[in-house]
Design an enzyme around this catalytic site. Structure first.
Site, mmCIF file in Angstrom:
data_model
loop_
_atom_site.group_PDB
_atom_site.id
_atom_site.type_symbol
_atom_site.label_atom_id
_atom_site.label_comp_id
_atom_site.label_asym_id
_atom_site.label_seq_id
_atom_site.Cartn_x
_atom_site.Cartn_y
_atom_site.Cartn_z
ATOM 1 N N ASP A 47 -1.037 -2.750 -3.353
ATOM 2 C CA ASP A 47 -2.296 -2.658 -4.034
ATOM 3 C C ASP A 47 -3.068 -1.374 -3.705
ATOM 4 O OD1 ASP A 47 -4.596 -4.870 -2.183
ATOM 5 O OD2 ASP A 47 -2.914 -3.773 -1.377
ATOM 6 N N ARG A 87 -12.781 1.531 -5.718
ATOM 7 C CA ARG A 87 -12.494 2.033 -4.362
ATOM 8 C C ARG A 87 -12.099 3.507 -4.401
ATOM 9 N NH1 ARG A 87 -8.965 -3.032 -1.785
ATOM 10 N NH2 ARG A 87 -10.422 -4.672 -2.393
ATOM 11 N N ASP A 96 0.832 -1.195 0.000
ATOM 12 C CA ASP A 96 0.000 0.000 0.000
ATOM 13 C C ASP A 96 0.876 1.259 0.000
ATOM 14 O OD1 ASP A 96 -2.262 -1.595 0.126
ATOM 15 O OD2 ASP A 96 -2.360 -1.524 2.318
ATOM 16 N N ASP A 141 -5.210 2.775 2.443
ATOM 17 C CA ASP A 141 -6.094 1.822 3.124
ATOM 18 C C ASP A 141 -6.260 2.250 4.578
ATOM 19 O OD1 ASP A 141 -6.484 0.322 0.886
ATOM 20 O OD2 ASP A 141 -5.427 -1.465 1.591
#
Length: 364
Positions: free
Chosen positions: A181, A232, A159, A185
């Site tokens: 990814d 997202r 992240d 987050d």
């Protein structure tokens, strides 16, 4: 509290943003005089203090009152970010993390801020472990932990910024690009978070919130630009309160995917309010689970397709804090110019270059 109505054309002219089309300027007004006035040529969210949910319950001050240091390499960044004491950490230049995807642990009471537009973390992650609190991360570029050919990033967890069960965090004026990814987050039972004026670019799984059965997270998301991102943007799962306003979304990646290319998603038991945002060419601009609530008001949608869900009462953000909405028609000009790292930020601290020898530094 007094309010003055100002036309979009007047606002944009005052900010030096050029001209809007007559269609965009017509009939749009802004209600000014709430929590912030235009300052330094930038509207809501420009101040050097946290706003939104990060401003509540004691606020978010980061490393204020601690020593100010300037770092140019990974060793110094790791040392000061993980220290027990408060620090304001100025990042000058690009720091390439080793090994690829390495985590930089961030402890409580820290401000990490790029100096002008030079501060970068390349192929690394800023990681906030459970219990971390009172952290500000501003004005950085975080980029290039993407693994070529691994679009879904199921075998990695690189992240840009990851946090688990934290509280009082402000993520502001950063640029995230090509991360594997999640670019940002915000996980588990994190609370009192504000994400403002960032650029999220060229990514698959961009900005996720949740991964918890508990409905605790309170988050403000404003003046961010989502450009070339697939999903997202954000996905908000089991958020007690998710307030999104004046965000800008354009040029989704992989627009041919009918399910997993989307904008904002209110998931689980989330209560989400979206205000005065701008969606241009977006598939599924906002959607909600049957168990969630989503209120949308004042946004502009151009060439959007798919789901435009809105149901339930959600909540009233002004019950928690004051804020000033910019008109949706002004969002493309404002956000494209003033999101991401800014040259004016990171210079006003008095800093000394750190030494790697703590004993030597203590004698200086």
């Amino acid at each position: 509290m007094g309010r003055v109505l100002v036309t979009v054309a007047a606002l944009v002219a005052a900010l030096g943003l050029g001209a809007l089309t007559s269609a965009e300027a017509a009939s749009e007004t802004i209600s000014e005089g709430t929590s912030e006035a235009v300052s330094g040529g930038y509207p809501t969210g420009s101040a050097d203090t946290a706003h939104g949910f990060a401003s509540l319950e004691g606020g978010t001050t980061g490393g204020a009152g601690g020593e100010v240091v300037t770092v140019t390499n990974q060793a110094d960044l790791e040392r000061y970010a993980a220290a027990e004491e408060p620090y304001v950490i100025r990042v000058a230049g690009a720091i390439t993390a080793e090994p690829f995807g390495a985590n930089i642990a961030v402890a409580p009471d820290k401000t990490i801020i790029g100096v002008g537009t030079t501060g970068e973390l390349v192929q690394g992650e800023l990681h906030l472990a459970p219990g971390t609190h009172n952290v500000i991360i501003r004005n950085l570029t975080i980029r290039d932990s993407y693994v070529e050919g691994d679009w879904d990033c199921k075998d990695t967890d690189f992240d840009g910024i990851q946090m688990d069960t934290v509280h009082h965090v402000w993520i502001d004026h950063n640029r995230f690009s090509r991360i594997c990814d999640g670019q940002l987050d915000i996980r588990k039972d994190s609370e009192y978070v504000t994400v403002s004026s960032n650029r999220f670019e060229d990514n698959n799984k961009t900005f996720g919130i949740g991964w918890t059965p508990n409905v605790k997270t309170q988050i403000t998301i404003d003046h961010n630009w989502f450009r070339g991102t697939k999903q997202r943007n954000p996905s908000a799962d089991n958020c007690a309160y998710a307030h999104l306003y004046n965000n800008y979304m354009t040029a989704q990646a992989d627009p041919g995917d009918p399910v997993w290319t989307y904008g904002n998603w209110s998931r689980g038991a989330t209560r989400m309010v979206i205000e005065n945002s701008y969606y241009d060419g977006v598939q599924h601009p906002y959607q909600a689970d049957a168990t969630a609530e989503l209120v949308q008001r004042g946004s502009i949608l151009r060439n959007t397709t798919g789901r435009h869900d809105a149901w339930g009462a959600a909540f009233e953000p002004r019950d928690f804090y004051d804020y000033r909405l910019d008109p949706a028609a002004a969002v493309p000009a404002l956000v494209s110019r003033f999101s991401g790292p800014q040259q004016r930020l990171g210079h006003h601290f008095t800093a000394t270059q750190p030494s790697l020898d703590p004993e030597e530094e203590s004698r200086s």
